[in-house]
Design an enzyme around this catalytic site. Structure first.
Site, PDB file in Angstrom:
ATOM      1  N   ALA A 161     -10.907  13.023  -1.589  1.00  0.00           N
ATOM      2  CA  ALA A 161     -10.407  13.317  -2.940  1.00  0.00           C
ATOM      3  C   ALA A 161      -9.265  12.361  -3.251  1.00  0.00           C
ATOM      4  O   ALA A 161      -8.498  12.000  -2.356  1.00  0.00           O
ATOM      5  CB  ALA A 161      -9.928  14.764  -3.003  1.00  0.00           C
ATOM      6  N   LYS A 162      -9.174  11.951  -4.506  1.00  0.00           N
ATOM      7  CA  LYS A 162      -8.127  10.984  -4.876  1.00  0.00           C
ATOM      8  C   LYS A 162      -6.911  11.772  -5.362  1.00  0.00           C
ATOM      9  O   LYS A 162      -6.712  11.975  -6.566  1.00  0.00           O
ATOM     10  CB  LYS A 162      -8.690  10.044  -5.956  1.00  0.00           C
ATOM     11  N   ILE A 163      -6.139  12.249  -4.393  1.00  0.00           N
ATOM     12  CA  ILE A 163      -5.035  13.171  -4.657  1.00  0.00           C
ATOM     13  C   ILE A 163      -3.715  12.405  -4.723  1.00  0.00           C
ATOM     14  O   ILE A 163      -3.389  11.639  -3.808  1.00  0.00           O
ATOM     15  CB  ILE A 163      -4.975  14.237  -3.537  1.00  0.00           C
ATOM     16  N   TYR A 167      -0.897   9.453  -1.728  1.00  0.00           N
ATOM     17  CA  TYR A 167      -0.617   8.013  -1.842  1.00  0.00           C
ATOM     18  C   TYR A 167       0.726   7.601  -1.252  1.00  0.00           C
ATOM     19  O   TYR A 167       1.032   6.411  -1.173  1.00  0.00           O
ATOM     20  CB  TYR A 167      -0.829   7.542  -3.290  1.00  0.00           C
TER      21      TYR A 167
END
Ligand code: PMP
Length: 313
Positions: A161-163, A167
């Site tokens: 998932a691009k949470i 980052y």
């Protein structure tokens, strides 16, 4: 390279298109404190001669975006079709005449001071656009180091998932690499196997076979990665998705990153060792050249990957 280009003047915020400079949140916003958000990154390639913007696989990007929300158990008030429409509306309003990057995101907009995914499980939605050229050099080799940081594992922060919050992991690896004089980092996962770059997937070539870490090696399932695999198969290049050891990187013949930002960026040095003969390898060159034609909507066979917005200027 600094990426500080001025955004396009209009953005989507609080359910409507507004001036980007007016799209602002409170300092108490939950997502700002805890990274409780999910985002996407999509490229549009501008064709000067014909005056259209070719957006690369927006449907796949929005599907992954909605999957990321599903993984963390929240939703937004917008359907997949509405997200595509907002993208089109923004293009028509901003009329970009340059290569463009779209940043859709969803975030916990509440002002509560606990790390929670919203009591009602509904995130706010926003989207802006910036002009964007190369994120990494694509016309020369990039030097990389294997990071001392490990890629977030799926059971800590879901890696597919691009949470937003995850980052910090990318930022730590990127900073370490740059402080040591490298362009980029390669992160291993908690098992010690190769995962990916700070915000890009990794491919290597050994004995004519294109190899990339499998989807269960704690990678983000990149749309560019998927495209490269498809292009390679269509070009009769054998492809393997499998676990890669660190030392395998040192004996690879070719290596490159793939990603929306990175596009196809090749690697000439890893941990002070040459990759192959330090020049762009044959398979890399074939894939890179094909990729750049495809994303600019110049290969009919892959036209379905490109959403062309004709009256963008
Ligand atoms: N891994 C990470 C951690 C990323 O942030 C990105 C960029 N979205 C990628 C890989 C590449 O994914 P894509 O090709 O979908 O841009």
């Amino acid at each position: 390279m600094a990426h500080t280009s001025q955004p396009f003047p209009f953005a989507f915020f609080n359910d409507k298109i507004v001036q980007t400079k007016e799209a602002q949140v409170s300092i108490m916003t939950n997502a700002l404190q805890y990274g409780t958000g999910v985002f996407g990154g999509i490229r549009g390639y501008y064709n000067k001669e014909k005056g259209f913007l070719s957006i690369f696989r927006p449907d796949d990007h929005f599907r992954r975006f909605l999957s990321s929300l599903k993984i963390i158990g929240v939703s937004i008030d917008y359907s997949y079709e509405q997200l595509l429409k907002i993208t089109r509306d923004l293009v028509k309003k901003n009329k970009p005449q340059t290569d463009t990057y779209f940043r859709p995101f969803a975030y916990a907009g509440s002002l509560h001071i606990s790390p929670n995914l919203q009591s009602d499980n509904v995130f706010k939605y926003a989207q802006y656009m910036i002009p964007l050229g190369d994120y990494l050099p694509t016309d020369k080799g990039n030097s990389v180091m294997v990071s001392s940081w490990r890629r977030v594992s799926d059971n800590a922060i879901p890696s597919r998932a691009k949470i937003s919050g995850s980052y910090i992991n990318s930022a730590l690896a990127k900073k370490e690499a740059q402080q040591n004089g490298y362009e980029e980092a390669i992160l291993l996962n908690e098992e010690g196997h190769v995962a990916e770059g700070s915000a890009m997937n990794l491919f290597m070539v050994r004995d004519g076979v294109l190899i990339t870490p499998s989807r269960s090696d704690d990678i983000l399932e990149g749309i560019t990665r998927r495209s490269i695999i498809q292009l390679a198969r269509d070009m009769q290049i054998p492809v393997e998705e499998r676990t890669i050891d660190r030392s395998e990187l040192y004996v690879a013949d070719e290596m490159f990153f793939s990603g929306t930002g990175a596009q196809v960026a090749w690697i000439d040095k890893i941990d002070q060792r040459m990759v192959g003969d330090s020049r762009r390898g044959t398979i890399t060159a074939r894939l890179q050249e094909m990729f750049f034609k495809v994303v600019r909507g110049k290969v009919k066979k892959y036209d379905h990957w490109c959403t062309k917005i004709v009256d963008s200027s």
